[in-house]
Design a protein around this motif. Structure first.
Motif, short mmCIF file in Angstrom:
data_model
loop_
_atom_site.label_atom_id
_atom_site.label_comp_id
_atom_site.label_asym_id
_atom_site.label_seq_id
_atom_site.Cartn_x
_atom_site.Cartn_y
_atom_site.Cartn_z
N LYS A 46 -7.46 -29.48 38.35
CA LYS A 46 -8.20 -30.27 39.33
C LYS A 46 -8.74 -31.54 38.70
O LYS A 46 -8.67 -32.63 39.29
CB LYS A 46 -9.35 -29.44 39.92
CG LYS A 46 -10.07 -30.17 41.05
CD LYS A 46 -11.08 -29.27 41.72
CE LYS A 46 -11.75 -30.00 42.89
NZ LYS A 46 -12.72 -29.16 43.59
N THR A 73 -9.45 -27.38 47.74
CA THR A 73 -10.28 -27.38 48.93
C THR A 73 -11.73 -27.45 48.51
O THR A 73 -12.09 -27.15 47.36
CB THR A 73 -10.04 -26.13 49.77
OG1 THR A 73 -10.42 -24.96 49.00
CG2 THR A 73 -8.57 -25.99 50.16
N GLY A 74 -12.59 -27.84 49.44
CA GLY A 74 -14.00 -27.94 49.13
C GLY A 74 -14.47 -29.37 49.16
O GLY A 74 -14.06 -30.17 50.01
N ALA A 75 -15.32 -29.74 48.20
CA ALA A 75 -15.94 -31.05 48.20
C ALA A 75 -14.94 -32.18 48.01
O ALA A 75 -15.10 -33.27 48.55
CB ALA A 75 -17.02 -31.12 47.11
N ASP A 76 -13.88 -31.95 47.22
CA ASP A 76 -12.89 -32.99 46.93
C ASP A 76 -11.50 -32.47 47.26
O ASP A 76 -10.71 -32.14 46.38
CB ASP A 76 -12.97 -33.40 45.45
CG ASP A 76 -14.32 -33.96 45.09
OD1 ASP A 76 -14.73 -34.95 45.72
OD2 ASP A 76 -14.96 -33.41 44.18
N PRO A 77 -11.12 -32.41 48.55
CA PRO A 77 -9.81 -31.88 48.91
C PRO A 77 -8.68 -32.77 48.40
O PRO A 77 -8.81 -34.00 48.37
CB PRO A 77 -9.85 -31.85 50.44
CG PRO A 77 -10.89 -32.86 50.82
CD PRO A 77 -11.90 -32.82 49.72
N GLY A 134 -17.75 -23.04 46.85
CA GLY A 134 -16.88 -23.36 47.98
C GLY A 134 -15.63 -24.10 47.59
O GLY A 134 -14.87 -24.53 48.47
N ASP A 135 -15.38 -24.28 46.29
CA ASP A 135 -14.21 -25.02 45.82
C ASP A 135 -13.12 -24.06 45.35
O ASP A 135 -13.38 -23.14 44.57
CB ASP A 135 -14.57 -25.95 44.67
CG ASP A 135 -15.50 -27.07 45.10
OD1 ASP A 135 -15.46 -27.43 46.29
OD2 ASP A 135 -16.27 -27.57 44.26
#
Length: 252
Positions: A8, A73-77, A216-217
């Motif tokens: 990521k 996914t999450g804050a920085d898709p 959430g990521d």
């Protein structure tokens, strides 16, 4: 740091760099990410963790070409496709194609004993600064001096290894089929970061699947095609090497 998180960081840096090039604007010109080093191994290592480490070491020493899909996914898709060429620890090439903020980015990073470069398949907004056509490809050195071209060097250096830290705890070892090939999968948690991961190794020691969740990521890397050979030409620099321009100077 677990493999999924390294991917990521790598892709986020690549896409940010590519968007900056396309817009001919950006931040400091040094896009290196700070990556925590794995924790030191404890005196007693669980057999399943030993097995995972052995699989990681085999992956680092393998020779292969593998294509992947990547999603975050999450804050920085983010969604991307990758092709990775590896010849043991000595030669590594990663081709990345991604899109962010309406900009398509296609970048190649090559790391061997003789060369360390990253290349845009299209110079885009950097073209006027380099005396190139916008559709022309261009390469830059990963400059260890930090003089403007050391954008991916640290991240790629970390990506060379899939070593798992000593604070990891393996909860299960399973099997699954990835890219039509049998794979052995390790489910584990990293105590320090709280990452929950599943990493699978298939033929030739190739890492064929990696999923990491933290809060959430979630990042997912999955192989779509694998072959057990590479060519010398895979590690040849594809375009002329230029000095990285002072893109940051265009931004107040």
């Amino acid at each position: 740091m677990m493999p999924g998180q390294r991917w990521k960081l790598l892709l986020a840096a690549i896409v940010a760099l590519g968007v900056a090039a396309a817009a001919c604007s950006g931040g400091s010109g040094n896009g290196r990410a700070s990556t925590p080093k794995p924790a030191k191994a404890t005196a007693t290592v669980n057999p399943a963790l030993q097995q995972l480490r052995a699989a990681s070491a085999k992956s680092d020493a393998a020779t292969y070409r593998a294509s992947y899909t990547f999603s975050a996914t999450g804050a920085d898709p983010l969604n991307a496709t990758l092709t990775m060429f590896r010849r043991g620890a000595d030669s590594l090439r990663i081709d990345v194609a991604a899109s962010q903020a309406g900009q398509d980015v296609a970048l190649t990073d090559i790391e061997t004993k003789d060369v360390s470069v990253f290349c845009f398949q299209k110079a885009a907004g950097l073209a006027p600064l380099l005396g190139l056509q916008p559709d022309a490809g261009v390469c830059f050195k990963n400059d260890a001096s930090g003089s403007g071209g050391n954008v991916l060097g640290d991240i790629i250096g970390d990506l060379r290894t899939t070593t798992v830290g000593g604070d990891a705890s393996v909860s299960a070892v399973t099997t699954r089929t990835v890219a039509g090939q049998p794979a052995t999968c390790y489910q584990y948690t990293t105590k320090g970061s709280g990452d929950r991961s599943e990493t699978c190794f298939g033929p030739f020691g190739v890492r064929v699947y990696d999923k990491t969740t933290n809060g959430g990521d979630t990042t997912t890397l999955e192989a779509t095609q694998i072959q057990a050979s590479v060519q010398d030409s895979d590690f040849t620099v594809p375009y002329a090497i230029k000095a990285f321009p002072a893109v940051a100077s265009t931004t107040p």
